[in-house]
Design an enzyme around this catalytic site. Structure first.
Site, PDB file in Angstrom:
ATOM      1  CD  GLN A   1      -2.711  -1.049   2.700  1.00  0.00           C
ATOM      2  OE1 GLN A   1      -3.522  -0.612   2.765  1.00  0.00           O
ATOM      3  NE2 GLN A   1      -1.781  -1.668   3.779  1.00  0.00           N
ATOM      4  CG  ASN A   2       4.137   1.231   2.390  1.00  0.00           C
ATOM      5  OD1 ASN A   2       2.890   1.618   3.009  1.00  0.00           O
ATOM      6  ND2 ASN A   2       5.025   0.243   3.043  1.00  0.00           N
ATOM      7  CB  VAL A   3       3.478   6.095  -2.614  1.00  0.00           C
ATOM      8  CG1 VAL A   3       1.737   5.978  -2.588  1.00  0.00           C
ATOM      9  CG2 VAL A   3       3.663   7.057  -1.371  1.00  0.00           C
ATOM     10  CG  ASP A   4       8.101   3.178   0.748  1.00  0.00           C
ATOM     11  OD1 ASP A   4       7.447   3.230   1.972  1.00  0.00           O
ATOM     12  OD2 ASP A   4       8.436   2.180   0.463  1.00  0.00           O
TER      13      ASP A   4
ATOM     14  CG  HIS B   1      -2.705   2.443  -1.862  1.00  0.00           C
ATOM     15  ND1 HIS B   1      -3.169   2.346  -0.528  1.00  0.00           N
ATOM     16  CD2 HIS B   1      -3.823   1.578  -2.361  1.00  0.00           C
ATOM     17  CE1 HIS B   1      -4.036   1.688  -0.008  1.00  0.00           C
ATOM     18  NE2 HIS B   1      -4.668   1.335  -1.060  1.00  0.00           N
TER      19      HIS B   1
ATOM     20  CB  CYS C   1      -0.078  12.233 -19.370  1.00  0.00           C
ATOM     21  SG  CYS C   1      -0.829  13.406 -20.323  1.00  0.00           S
TER      22      CYS C   1
ATOM     23  CB  CYS D   1       2.839  14.816 -21.569  1.00  0.00           C
ATOM     24  SG  CYS D   1       2.630  12.880 -22.051  1.00  0.00           S
TER      25      CYS D   1
ATOM     26  CB  THR E   1      -1.252  -2.565   7.021  1.00  0.00           C
ATOM     27  OG1 THR E   1      -2.383  -1.779   6.276  1.00  0.00           O
ATOM     28  CG2 THR E   1      -1.879  -4.025   6.919  1.00  0.00           C
ATOM     29  CB  SER E   2      -4.224   0.713  10.582  1.00  0.00           C
ATOM     30  OG  SER E   2      -4.415   1.029   9.385  1.00  0.00           O
TER      31      SER E   2
HETATM   32  N1  APR Z   1       6.401  -2.477  13.226  1.00  0.00           N
HETATM   33  C1  APR Z   1       5.548  -2.903  12.825  1.00  0.00           C
HETATM   34  N2  APR Z   1       4.182  -2.250  12.718  1.00  0.00           N
HETATM   35  C2  APR Z   1       4.301  -0.863  12.844  1.00  0.00           C
HETATM   36  C3  APR Z   1       5.667  -0.226  13.048  1.00  0.00           C
HETATM   37  C4  APR Z   1       6.634  -1.205  13.125  1.00  0.00           C
HETATM   38  N3  APR Z   1       7.840  -0.799  13.293  1.00  0.00           N
HETATM   39  N4  APR Z   1       5.173   1.167  13.179  1.00  0.00           N
HETATM   40  C5  APR Z   1       4.116   1.381  12.982  1.00  0.00           C
HETATM   41  N5  APR Z   1       3.388   0.212  12.659  1.00  0.00           N
HETATM   42  C6  APR Z   1       1.899  -0.062  12.563  1.00  0.00           C
HETATM   43  C7  APR Z   1       0.988   0.810  13.196  1.00  0.00           C
HETATM   44  O1  APR Z   1       0.749  -0.234  14.559  1.00  0.00           O
HETATM   45  C8  APR Z   1      -0.383   0.682  12.350  1.00  0.00           C
HETATM   46  O2  APR Z   1      -1.084  -0.410  12.634  1.00  0.00           O
HETATM   47  O3  APR Z   1       1.720  -0.227  11.159  1.00  0.00           O
HETATM   48  C9  APR Z   1       0.437   0.641  10.953  1.00  0.00           C
HETATM   49  C10 APR Z   1       0.190   1.825  10.119  1.00  0.00           C
HETATM   50  O4  APR Z   1      -1.020   2.122   9.941  1.00  0.00           O
HETATM   51  P1  APR Z   1      -1.649   3.200   8.864  1.00  0.00           P
HETATM   52  O5  APR Z   1      -0.529   4.424   9.300  1.00  0.00           O
HETATM   53  O6  APR Z   1      -2.894   3.456   8.927  1.00  0.00           O
HETATM   54  O7  APR Z   1      -0.949   2.793   7.347  1.00  0.00           O
HETATM   55  P2  APR Z   1      -1.504   1.792   6.477  1.00  0.00           P
HETATM   56  O8  APR Z   1      -2.302   0.958   7.156  1.00  0.00           O
HETATM   57  O9  APR Z   1      -0.558   1.478   5.288  1.00  0.00           O
HETATM   58  O10 APR Z   1      -2.657   2.810   5.624  1.00  0.00           O
HETATM   59  C11 APR Z   1      -3.228   2.255   4.527  1.00  0.00           C
HETATM   60  O11 APR Z   1      -4.292   4.379   3.910  1.00  0.00           O
HETATM   61  O12 APR Z   1      -4.276   6.788   4.021  1.00  0.00           O
HETATM   62  C12 APR Z   1      -4.387   5.504   3.504  1.00  0.00           C
HETATM   63  O13 APR Z   1      -3.528   5.011   1.225  1.00  0.00           O
HETATM   64  C13 APR Z   1      -2.998   5.407   2.506  1.00  0.00           C
HETATM   65  O14 APR Z   1      -1.750   3.284   1.898  1.00  0.00           O
HETATM   66  C14 APR Z   1      -2.298   4.064   2.943  1.00  0.00           C
HETATM   67  C15 APR Z   1      -3.514   3.403   3.448  1.00  0.00           C
END
Ligand code: APR
Length: 241
Positions: A92-95, A110, A118, A137, A178-179
């Site tokens: 889901q990361n853009v990095d 994502h 474009c 472009c 991911t949350s």
């Molecule tokens: N190790 C393991 N888990 C971690 C760590 C770590 N060092 N640091 C943070 N976390 C967990 C947090 O507990 C959280 O549950 O990573 C999760 C990050 O959650 P979010 O900030 O919600 O990111 P993400 O789940 O990737 O968001 C999904 O939401 O805003 C949109 O498009 C965006 O791709 C993103 C999507």
């Protein structure tokens, strides 16, 4: 998990890049780099003020592109290299930290911070430099029609046909950092489970869909994930694979 898996589906979120110094989305009272997500990551925001949205991503680009992969990214690349089964990374990361860790089979559902699309011809421009309303472009020569190739809220994530296929076929589903609150990614575990995969979650804390996972490994993924990868490789060796 003492099995030899044939197809592993790895879903990663902002938490895997947190220890590389990159901000997560929901750990700092819902601001992403001091902006509300709805101000910089929705089609409405972009249509209302494209210059502002371009500026936000242009300012973010150097920090994200200069970040270094951490042991969590590196151990996944090692797993892909040494594991006999297929390992797909759906991020889901853009990095580009999975790329920097030399991973392959990476699906940026994502989008990516170093790409812009474009809106005139669909050309995807890859650039570490600023892209804005003056960018022309190289494919159709139209000026000022680029959009960051970031999937905004309300847009369909990328590579969904491939993701669906991998979800149906995987026998191990791993969620890292991911949350689990943004769909459709948050629902992938349901599908994997439905088709019989083992499911395991790596997170600092328990998440809202934690109950869906067979196992939950709590802690920093730069520590917990490499340990897990070593276990998988040890099991493979012990099985004489
Ligand atoms: N190790 C393991 N888990 C971690 C760590 C770590 N060092 N640091 C943070 N976390 C967990 C947090 O507990 C959280 O549950 O990573 C999760 C990050 O959650 P979010 O900030 O919600 O990111 P993400 O789940 O990737 O968001 C999904 O939401 O805003 C949109 O498009 C965006 O791709 C993103 C999507």
């Amino acid at each position: 998990m003492k099995k030899q898996y044939k197809r592993i589906f790895i879903l990663t979120g902002a938490g895997i890049s947190a220890e590389s110094g990159l901000s997560t989305f929901r750990d700092s009272d819902g601001l992403w780099n001091n902006h509300k997500v709805e101000d910089v990551a929705t089609l409405e925001a972009f249509e209302k003020n494209p210059a502002f949205v371009h500026k936000f991503y242009n300012e973010l680009k150097p920090e994200i592109l200069n970040a270094k992969p951490n042991p969590a990214h590196l151990c996944l690349a090692k797993l892909q290299e040494k594991y006999k089964g297929k390992v797909n990374i759906i991020t889901q990361n853009v990095d580009i930290l999975h790329e920097k860790a030399s991973s392959k089979n990476i699906y940026h559902i994502h989008g990516k911070i170093d790409e812009a699309m474009c809106l005139e011809c669909g050309h995807i421009l890859q650039s570490a430099e600023d892209v804005d309303m003056s960018t022309i472009c190289p494919h159709c020569a139209t000026k000022g029609k680029f959009k960051p190739n970031i999937v905004f809220f309300g847009e369909m994530p990328l590579y969904m046909p491939e993701v669906e296929k991998h979800l149906r076929e995987c026998d191990l589903f791993v969620s890292v950092g991911t949350s689990g609150v943004v769909y459709p990614a948050a629902g992938f575990v349901y599908t994997a489970k439905y088709y019989g995969a083992d499911t395991i979650e790596f997170n600092l804390t328990t998440t809202s869909n934690n109950y869906l996972f067979d196992e939950h490994i709590e802690g920093k993924c730069s520590i917990t994930l490499p340990e897990f990868v070593e276990q998988l490789l040890e099991t493979q060796e012990n099985n004489g694979e």
